[in-house]
Design an enzyme around this catalytic site. Structure first.
Site, mmCIF file in Angstrom:
data_model
loop_
_atom_site.group_PDB
_atom_site.id
_atom_site.type_symbol
_atom_site.label_atom_id
_atom_site.label_comp_id
_atom_site.label_asym_id
_atom_site.label_seq_id
_atom_site.Cartn_x
_atom_site.Cartn_y
_atom_site.Cartn_z
ATOM 1 C CG ASP A 31 77.469 64.165 56.992
ATOM 2 O OD1 ASP A 31 78.513 64.541 56.530
ATOM 3 O OD2 ASP A 31 76.321 64.695 57.167
ATOM 4 N N GLY A 32 79.943 63.883 59.080
ATOM 5 C CA GLY A 32 80.406 64.965 60.244
ATOM 6 C C GLY A 32 81.757 64.908 60.508
ATOM 7 C CG ASN A 33 84.528 62.119 58.612
ATOM 8 O OD1 ASN A 33 83.967 61.804 59.924
ATOM 9 N ND2 ASN A 33 84.850 61.421 57.624
ATOM 10 N NE ARG A 44 85.625 69.503 54.822
ATOM 11 C CZ ARG A 44 84.577 69.584 55.047
ATOM 12 N NH1 ARG A 44 83.930 70.275 56.080
ATOM 13 N NH2 ARG A 44 83.684 68.284 54.631
ATOM 14 C CG HIS A 48 87.608 63.217 55.697
ATOM 15 N ND1 HIS A 48 86.237 63.134 55.566
ATOM 16 C CD2 HIS A 48 88.108 64.584 54.890
ATOM 17 C CE1 HIS A 48 85.565 64.217 55.041
ATOM 18 N NE2 HIS A 48 86.563 64.978 54.735
ATOM 19 C CG ASN A 79 80.954 63.206 49.055
ATOM 20 O OD1 ASN A 79 80.760 62.067 49.587
ATOM 21 N ND2 ASN A 79 80.433 64.443 49.527
ATOM 22 C CD1 TRP A 80 82.831 61.785 42.038
ATOM 23 C CD2 TRP A 80 85.033 62.098 42.338
ATOM 24 N NE1 TRP A 80 83.220 60.474 42.063
ATOM 25 C CE2 TRP A 80 84.588 60.768 42.077
ATOM 26 C CE3 TRP A 80 86.235 62.258 42.378
ATOM 27 C CZ2 TRP A 80 85.648 59.716 42.029
ATOM 28 C CZ3 TRP A 80 87.169 61.373 42.296
ATOM 29 C CH2 TRP A 80 86.986 60.055 42.138
ATOM 30 N NE ARG A 195 73.251 62.834 56.773
ATOM 31 C CZ ARG A 195 73.272 63.170 55.390
ATOM 32 N NH1 ARG A 195 72.508 62.664 54.713
ATOM 33 N NH2 ARG A 195 74.339 63.919 54.939
ATOM 34 N NE ARG A 201 71.615 67.115 53.299
ATOM 35 C CZ ARG A 201 71.900 68.307 53.853
ATOM 36 N NH1 ARG A 201 70.821 68.990 54.233
ATOM 37 N NH2 ARG A 201 73.151 68.810 54.160
ATOM 38 C CD GLU A 214 61.302 51.015 60.572
ATOM 39 O OE1 GLU A 214 61.117 52.221 61.468
ATOM 40 O OE2 GLU A 214 60.273 50.547 60.185
HETATM 41 C C1 IPE Z 1 76.810 62.054 52.645
HETATM 42 O O1 IPE Z 1 77.338 63.243 53.223
HETATM 43 C C2 IPE Z 1 77.910 61.260 52.077
HETATM 44 C C3 IPE Z 1 78.953 60.654 52.782
HETATM 45 C C4 IPE Z 1 78.620 60.316 54.038
HETATM 46 C C5 IPE Z 1 79.672 59.697 51.968
HETATM 47 P P1 IPE Z 1 77.588 64.787 52.382
HETATM 48 O O2 IPE Z 1 78.070 65.401 53.673
HETATM 49 O O3 IPE Z 1 78.264 64.375 51.253
HETATM 50 O O4 IPE Z 1 76.177 64.781 52.237
HETATM 51 P P2 IPE Z 1 75.346 66.408 52.145
HETATM 52 O O5 IPE Z 1 75.915 67.277 51.111
HETATM 53 O O6 IPE Z 1 75.459 67.228 53.342
HETATM 54 O O7 IPE Z 1 74.002 66.197 51.979
HETATM 55 C C1 IPE Z 2 81.455 62.631 55.858
HETATM 56 O O1 IPE Z 2 82.128 63.816 56.561
HETATM 57 C C2 IPE Z 2 82.624 62.189 54.978
HETATM 58 C C3 IPE Z 2 82.264 62.253 53.565
HETATM 59 C C4 IPE Z 2 81.353 62.838 52.871
HETATM 60 C C5 IPE Z 2 83.425 61.910 52.564
HETATM 61 P P1 IPE Z 2 81.955 65.227 55.766
HETATM 62 O O2 IPE Z 2 83.045 65.618 55.020
HETATM 63 O O3 IPE Z 2 80.608 65.485 55.141
HETATM 64 O O4 IPE Z 2 81.490 66.170 57.294
HETATM 65 P P2 IPE Z 2 80.843 67.527 57.123
HETATM 66 O O5 IPE Z 2 79.581 67.080 57.208
HETATM 67 O O6 IPE Z 2 81.474 68.475 56.414
HETATM 68 O O7 IPE Z 2 80.877 67.765 58.820
HETATM 69 MG MG MG Z 3 78.554 66.102 55.374
#
Ligand code: IPE
Ligand code: IPE
Ligand code: MG
Length: 251
Positions: A31-33, A44, A48, A79-80, A195, A201, A214
């Site tokens: 997460d965090g891209n 964004r 990715h 994510n859809w 994570r 979460r 863990e």
């Molecule tokens: C979780 O990240 C899904 C993936 C890393 C593929 P999200 O960015 O979708 O999660 P939420 O919406 O913050 O819970």
């Molecule tokens: C995780 O990065 C990748 C996917 C969920 C596909 P995010 O796109 O959720 O990045 P943030 O959480 O918005 O920074």
């Molecule tokens: Mg995210």
């Protein structure tokens, strides 16, 4: 680039003794891209792309440490709901990565497995998934599970549907049988779930399989994840006492 054996758990174990308390299966919520890109003033999708490029090094490091299974959460069933341009962009990047990296992964004895459903994916991505899995199915090195169009609830419902379709009697449904109907049927439960990106979460990831995993959370954004942070995650894991409901840690 590291030599072939570095992504081959089998070869590595032959040459070096396995350090104690290394997790067998590490699962990562990448997460965090998006935030990484925004911080650099980039769209964004640039985040990715950099995130996708990070995968190979992370896999190399974990293989070197002796981890046998790595699961990466790349795209969730939720994510859809993102804007169509972002969804399309992520799925295109996944397909591109699968196509361009699969031969290298195969040469390094990596077994690639997709976790999730394929029916909503574009036919070309479906073909790339099928090719990757077929090409690497007999490899004996590290297993790389890539979870996309994956959701823990969806996976559980899918398992229930399969069990019903197979007309398995209710009395025969136990944890072992249920697990064998999940997308992860060929791999053990994750020992460590990492994570990145700071959220505390689970976001519908490996709900059944992570019952006794863990957890390790870091505010580091996925594209910035480096060896030092991975070392901290593994160090943290090695200091945990896993009791599985008992009162003494399991040896
Ligand atoms: C979780 O990240 C899904 C993936 C890393 C593929 P999200 O960015 O979708 O999660 P939420 O919406 O913050 O819970
Ligand atoms: C995780 O990065 C990748 C996917 C969920 C596909 P995010 O796109 O959720 O990045 P943030 O959480 O918005 O920074
Ligand atoms: Mg995210």
């Amino acid at each position: 680039m590291l030599p072939h054996s570095d992504l081959s758990a089998t070869t590595r174990q032959e040459s070096a003794p396995k350090p104690s308390k290394i997790p067998c299966h590490v699962a990562i919520i990448m997460d965090g891209n998006g935030r990484w890109a925004e911080k650099q003033g980039l769209p964004r999708l640039a985040g990715h792309r950099v995130g996708m490029d990070r995968i190979h090094r992370v896999l190399e490091i974990l293989a070197e440490k002796g981890v046998a299974f790595v699961t990466l959460f790349a795209f969730s069933t939720e994510n859809w709901n993102r804007p169509p341009g972002e969804v399309e962009g992520i799925l295109e990047l996944l397909e591109e990565a699968l196509r361009s990296k699969i031969q290298t992964l195969h040469d390094k004895n990596v077994k690639v497995v997709h976790l999730g459903k394929v029916d909503k994916l574009a036919p070309s991505l479906r073909r790339a998934v099928a090719h990757a899995q077929k090409l690497t199915q007999n490899n004996t090195g590290i297993t790389l599970n890539v979870a996309f169009d994956y959701g823990g609830r969806d996976e559980i419902l899918e398992a229930v549907r399969r069990i019903i379709r197979e007309q398995i009697p209710a009395e025969a449904v136990d944890e072992k049988l249920f697990s064998s109907h999940l997308f992860t049927n060929q791999c053990p439960d994750p020992d460590l779930v990492i994570r990145t990106g700071g959220e505390l979460r689970i976001s519908n990831f490996l709900l059944w399989q992570s019952a006794y995993s863990e957890y390790y959370h870091t505010s580091t954004l996925w594209p910035d994840l480096d060896e030092a942070e991975l070392e901290r995650a593994l160090e943290s894991y090695s200091n945990r006492q896993r009791r599985f409901g008992n009162i003494a840690p399991k040896a």
